[in-house]
Scaffold this active site. Structure first.
Site, PDB file in Angstrom:
ATOM      1  N   ASP A 143      33.971  31.198  14.005  1.00  0.00           N
ATOM      2  CA  ASP A 143      35.229  31.194  14.758  1.00  0.00           C
ATOM      3  C   ASP A 143      35.066  32.041  16.017  1.00  0.00           C
ATOM      4  O   ASP A 143      34.728  33.227  15.943  1.00  0.00           O
ATOM      5  CB  ASP A 143      36.349  31.758  13.859  1.00  0.00           C
ATOM      6  CG  ASP A 143      37.737  31.544  14.450  1.00  0.00           C
ATOM      7  OD1 ASP A 143      37.909  31.797  15.658  1.00  0.00           O
ATOM      8  OD2 ASP A 143      38.637  31.149  13.697  1.00  0.00           O
TER       9      ASP A 143
ATOM     10  N   SER B 143      45.905  30.075  12.693  1.00  0.00           N
ATOM     11  CA  SER B 143      45.743  30.823  13.941  1.00  0.00           C
ATOM     12  C   SER B 143      47.012  31.612  14.264  1.00  0.00           C
ATOM     13  O   SER B 143      47.446  32.409  13.451  1.00  0.00           O
ATOM     14  CB  SER B 143      45.381  29.821  15.058  1.00  0.00           C
ATOM     15  OG  SER B 143      44.972  30.495  16.212  1.00  0.00           O
TER      16      SER B 143
ATOM     17  N   HIS C   4      36.858  27.425  15.742  1.00  0.00           N
ATOM     18  CA  HIS C   4      38.263  27.676  15.433  1.00  0.00           C
ATOM     19  C   HIS C   4      39.084  26.381  15.349  1.00  0.00           C
ATOM     20  O   HIS C   4      39.771  26.144  14.357  1.00  0.00           O
ATOM     21  CB  HIS C   4      38.846  28.607  16.511  1.00  0.00           C
ATOM     22  CG  HIS C   4      40.224  29.074  16.216  1.00  0.00           C
ATOM     23  ND1 HIS C   4      40.500  30.036  15.254  1.00  0.00           N
ATOM     24  CD2 HIS C   4      41.423  28.721  16.750  1.00  0.00           C
ATOM     25  CE1 HIS C   4      41.812  30.250  15.222  1.00  0.00           C
ATOM     26  NE2 HIS C   4      42.388  29.466  16.118  1.00  0.00           N
TER      27      HIS C   4
END
Ligand SMILES: *[C@@H]1O[C@H](CO)[C@@H](O)[C@H](O)[C@H]1NC(C)=O
Ligand SMILES: *[C@@H]1O[C@H](CO)[C@@H](O)[C@H](O)[C@H]1NC(C)=O
Length: 468
Positions: free
Chosen positions: A357, A207, A389
Site C-alpha cells: 500500500d 481508506s 491501495h
C-alpha cells in the site's frame, strides 16, 4: 480465466466510453438542475434547540432521487436524514446520512457504508454527490457508489453518512467514528424503512472510510454500546496519522496532507487548540495550500499539492519539527487506533491491507491489529501480497462481502486469525453472475486506479477523470 477478464475489461471500456459520451452530451444546465450544495441547502441546517436532542436523533428527513455518478437513476428508494451527532469537544452538531433501500430488502439488518470522500470541503459530502443532477466532484464517493450497488443488489439496506460532520472535517477519526455511530442510531429509528426492532448492523469502509469505520468500531463499546453491531469491515486503514503523513509526504498523494490539516483544525475537530498553533507557523505559501485543501474535493486537492513536502519551511516555519510541536503531536496521538484498551472493537472485525500500500502504511494497520488482538478482540486480518491501495479495495470485495454475510449469520471465527491472499485480479464471478455488470464497471475503475500508480504519477487528474 485471464482471457475472460480481458474480454470483460473490453466490454467495460466500451460501455464506459458510451457512458462518457452520454455524460458530455448533457447540457450543463441539466447537469446542475435543482440540487443545492450543502452550504446552500436549508435541509442541512438543524432547527434551533437541536442541541438538546440525544445523539442519533433524527432532526429532519426527506426522500431524494439517487443516481450513479449523478446521472443514471438507480431505481432504489433513497432517503436523507439530518441527525444529531457530537463534535470533538462534546458539543452537538448535525450531519446528514443517505439511506438506500432496494426492492425486497432484508429488514432485520443494514449496512453502514462509510465512503472515502477524503476532503475538507462541504461540496464533497456524499449526501450531495448521491443526488441526481449533482456534479461529481467527489470522485471517490462516486466510484464507491458502485460498491454500494453490490450491497443493494444483495438485498441490504445501506446507509452512507456524511461522517465528517457539517464542516467536512477530513482526518479527525473520533469525530468520524461518532458520525458513523449516530447515523446507525438514526437509521435504526427511521420508521419509513420498516426495519425490525434493534436491527443488526455491519459497518464497512476503506481508506478514508476506514478512518470512520475503524474509529466507530473503537468507540462503539463506550459511545453506543446499545447498538446491535454484528461486525466491522475496514480495509487500507489509516490507523496512525503520523505514519500516513510520513508515507505520503512528497508523493502523488501529498495533497491529502493539507486537506487533513484543514479538517483537523475545523472548529468541530481540534480547532480550538490547533488553529492558533497552525496560524503561528504557517507561511503565506502554506496558507494558500491549506485554503485549497479546505475548499476542494480530493482530485483537485491532490493535483494542487502533487509531490510536495509539507515539512518544507516554505509552507510552515517549523520544518521537520512540525509534528513534534506539542499540540500537533498530541492531536496526532489522539488519532492513532489501537492505543487504548478501552477502545477495542467488541464485534468481529475484518481488517485487510496490501503490504505494498503506497498511501497507508501496512505496518501501522498490523500494529493496530496486534494491540486489538492482545486485548481479546476478534479480528480476521488479511494481508494482500500483491497490488497497491486502490487495487486492493476492489480485489478484496468478495472477501469483504463474505465477511459481512458471515458476521450477520454469526459464523465468523471467535478469535484473531491471519491469512495472506496472493491474487491481484478480481474474479467477477466470485459473487454470482447477477452482480457481473457492477463488477465489470469496477474492473474498469481498477485499470485506471491501479497499475502501481504509474499513470497517476504522470497525470493524476486525467486518470481520475478517465475512471468516470
Ligand atoms: C505511529 O507512527 C509513528 C511514525 O511512524 C510512530 O513513531 C509511532 O510509534 C506510531 N504509533 C503507534 C501507536 O504505533
Ligand atoms: C519529506 O519529503 C522530503 C523530500 O523528499 C524529504 O527530504 C523529507 O525527509 C521527508 N520528510 C519526512 C518526515 O518524511
Amino acid at each position: 480465466m485471464a482471457s475472460s477478464v480481458a474480454r470483460m475489461v473490453r466490454v467495460a471500456l466500451v460501455s464506459f466510453l458510451a457512458f462518457t459520451s452520454i455524460a458530455s452530451a448533457l447540457p450543463a444546465s441539466q447537469a446542475i438542475r435543482t440540487v443545492q450544495t450543502p452550504d446552500d441547502d436549508p435541509f442541512y441546517k438543524p432547527a434551533a434547540g437541536f442541541e438538546s436532542a440525544a445523539p442519533g436523533t433524527i432532526l429532519a428527513q426527506r426522500s431524494i432521487n439517487a443516481a450513479i455518478f449523478g446521472l443514471i437513476p438507480n431505481g432504489v428508494e433513497a432517503h436523507q436524514l439530518l441527525y444529531r451527532t457530537t463534535a470533538i469537544d462534546g458539543s452537538a452538531i448535525a450531519t446528514v446520512t443517505t439511506v438506500f433501500k432496494p426492492k425486497k430488502a432484508k429488514l432485520d439488518r443494514f449496512i453502514s457504508f462509510a465512503t472515502a470522500y477524503d476532503s475538507s470541503a462541504t461540496k464533497c459530502q456524499p449526501s450531495f454527490a448521491y443526488q441526481l443532477g449533482a456534479p461529481q466532484d467527489s470522485l471517490i464517493a462516486s466510484v464507491e457508489f458502485l460498491i454500494i450497488q453490490i450491497y443493494l443488489a444483495l438485498g441490504y439496506v445501506v446507509a452512507s453518512p456524511d461522517y465528517e460532520g457539517p464542516e467536512a472535517a477530513f482526518g479527525p477519526g473520533r469525530l468520524a467514528g461518532m458520525g458513523v455511530l449516530d447515523n446507525i442510531r438514526a437509521v435504526k429509528s427511521f420508521k419509513t424503512l420498516g426495519l425490525t426492532d434493534n436491527p443488526m448492523v455491519v459497518g464497512v469502509g476503506y481508506s478514508g472510510g476506514a478512518i470512520a469505520t475503524g474509529w466507530a468500531a473503537s468507540l462503539q463499546p463506550k459511545y453506543a454500546s446499545e447498538l446491535n453491531i454484528k461486525g466491522w469491515v475496514q480495509g487500507g486503514t489509516p490507523s496512525n496519522l503520523t505514519g500516513t503523513l510520513n508515507l505520503i509526504n512528497d508523493s502523488v498523494f501529498s495533497g491529502f496532507v493539507p486537506a487533513a490539516i484543514a479538517g483537523i483544525t475545523k472548529p468541530s475537530a481540534y480547532g480550538a487548540e490547533l488553529k492558533p498553533v497552525i496560524e503561528s507557523i504557517i507561511t503565506p505559501e502554506g496558507q494558500k495550500v491549506l485554503d485549497v485543501g479546505g475548499s476542494e474535493c480530493a482530485v483537485t486537492a491532490l493535483a494542487a499539492f502533487f509531490e510536495k513536502n509539507i515539512f518544507d519551511t516554505k509552507y510552515q516555519t517549523l520544518g521537520d519539527r512540525f509534528i513534534y510541536e506539542p499540540t500537533i503531536q498530541k492531536v496526532m496521538k489522539l488519532n492513532t487506533m489501537g492505543v487504548n484498551q478501552d477502545e477495542t472493537p467488541k464485534a468481529p472485525t475484518f481488517v485487510y491491507h496490501a503490504t505494498k500500500d503506497e498511501i497507508i502504511p501496512y505496518g501501522d494497520a498490523k500494529s493496530m491489529v496486534k494491540s486489538w488482538c492482545s486485548w481479546d478482540a476478534n479480528v480476521k486480518f488479511t494481508t494482500y501480497a500483491s497490488g497497491g491501495h486502490a487495487t486492493t479495495e476492489i480485489v478484496a470485495i468478495p472477501d469483504a462481502i463474505n465477511f459481512v454475510k458471515n458476521a450477520f449469520a454469526g459464523t465468523t471465527k471467535k478469535r484473531c486469525t491471519q491469512n495472506t491472499e496472493l491474487g491481484s485480479i478480481l474474479n467477477p464471478l466470485a459473487l454470482g453472475v447477477e452482480l457481473e455488470p457492477i463488477l465489470v464497471k469496477l474492473i474498469d475503475g481498477l485499470i485506471h486506479l491501479g497499475d502501481q500508480d504509474a499513470n497517476l504519477k504522470k497525470d493524476p487528474v486525467g486518470v481520475w477523470k478517465k475512471t468516470l
